[in-house]
Design an enzyme around this catalytic site. Structure first.
Site: not given
Length: 347
Positions: A204, A229, A294, A297, A320, A329
């Site tokens: 990120r 995050k 992003h 990523r 995640h 994805y």
């Protein structure tokens, strides 16, 4: 075209936040306003709070843009509660601003009298009426739910507050050829290094900017991402090519504290400057897509999946919480789709 604007405090400065759904023409026009900046934490553009800008964006008098004195007091208490729970500063700003907007709408109503029905009315008469995004509505719901969890005397049933239906938006993905062109666009090793790190490690933007040179473990070929995050540490593998580039970069720039520093030694590289690095790369190669950092990523994750990497490993690499976040994805990977023969070919 629908938009809304309101005065805010941003990093101690008086600014005007402008909210609207993504629109190329509006973005082009707002960029022409002197001092206009995009804020990922606010999910809005913001610009200097001047008389000219207030007239331009039809801002109502400041007195009408504030909650009641009770509301102002509760917002400050809410900020303290968020900080005590160790929420990030960007989350504190985002949630307190969303709550402020909600309490401005009900400035004439005691907080103890606000009900679930009032949330529905706010969604319809403010958010939907002003054509604000579902993501902004979801942020407001998060803020309102958290806020009323801290209020003892309330008619609000927190668990009954409903969320907007999430749009099933697929991540934007670049081909490997497009990524290669972007990463090779800059001859400046620092600019090339920053974009390459984001793609090669699936970082990120904030994770890249918060890296220190000590986070690079060249013996184990990994980078340690601290306090990422969700306040989670994780590691990402470093390719031998990236390590070689990092050594070349270090010799040229010798950063003091942060891996990537601004013009002054020891100063963290700014988000705005990093976005500008990508923008310049796209201009150099003639790429007109609205590519963001992003996207790199997203492309990293999709390319890993297409090369056969297990989804569970990709989830860990991206940091995640839920496998459902990573599973998106599978919907943009073209490897399996390319093996499907269209019935049109048999006609």
């Amino acid at each position: 075209m629908n938009w809304s604007a309101k005065p805010i405090k941003y990093k101690g400065n008086n600014r005007i936040a402008v909210y609207f759904e993504k629109n190329t023409d509006l973005i082009r026009r707002i960029k022409q306003v002197e001092g206009a900046r995009w804020s990922p934490s606010l999910v809005a553009w913001h610009l200097p709070d001047t008389v000219e800008n207030r007239i331009r964006f039809k801002i109502v008098p400041q007195s009408n843009n504030l909650p009641s004195s009770e509301g102002m007091e509760q917002i400050e208490k809410f900020k303290q509660w968020l900080r005590s729970k160790r929420y990030s500063q960007s989350t504190v700003v985002t949630y307190s601003e969303a709550l402020k907007s909600f309490l401005v709408f009900y400035r004439e109503k005691p907080i103890a009298e606000i009900t679930n029905e009032d949330v529905i009315i706010y969604n319809n008469d403010y958010i939907l009426k002003n054509n604000l995004s579902a993501s902004y509505q979801n942020q407001t719901v998060n803020a309102v739910k958290l806020f009323f969890q801290t209020i003892r005397d309330t008619k609000m049933l927190v668990d009954k507050i409903h969320r907007p239906k999430r749009a099933k938006v697929l991540p934007n993905v670049l081909s490997k050829e497009e990524v290669k062109l972007i990463l090779n666009a800059h001859s400046n090793i620092k600019h090339k290094m920053m974009l390459s790190m984001i793609y090669s490690c699936g970082l990120r933007r904030s994770e890249l900017l918060n890296l220190k040179f000590s986070d690079i473990d060249s013996k184990r070929n990994i980078v340690l991402l601290k306090n990422a995050k969700g306040k989670k540490d994780r590691i990402a593998p470093l390719s031998p090519k990236i390590l070689a580039m990092l050594r070349e970069y270090y010799i040229a720039y010798k950063p003091k504290i942060w891996l990537f520093e601004g013009q002054n030694a020891g100063e963290m590289y700014s988000e705005y400057s990093l976005q500008s690095v990508l923008k310049q790369a796209l201009k150099k190669i003639g790429n007109t897509k609205p590519v963001t950092l992003h996207w790199l990523r997203h492309s990293y994750a999709t390319h890993l999946l297409e090369s056969g990497t297990d989804l569970r490993y990709i989830q860990e690499l991206l940091g995640h919480n839920s496998s459902k976040t990573t599973e998106i994805y599978t919907h943009v990977s073209t490897k399996s789709l390319q093996q499907i023969k269209s019935p049109f070919d048999d006609l």
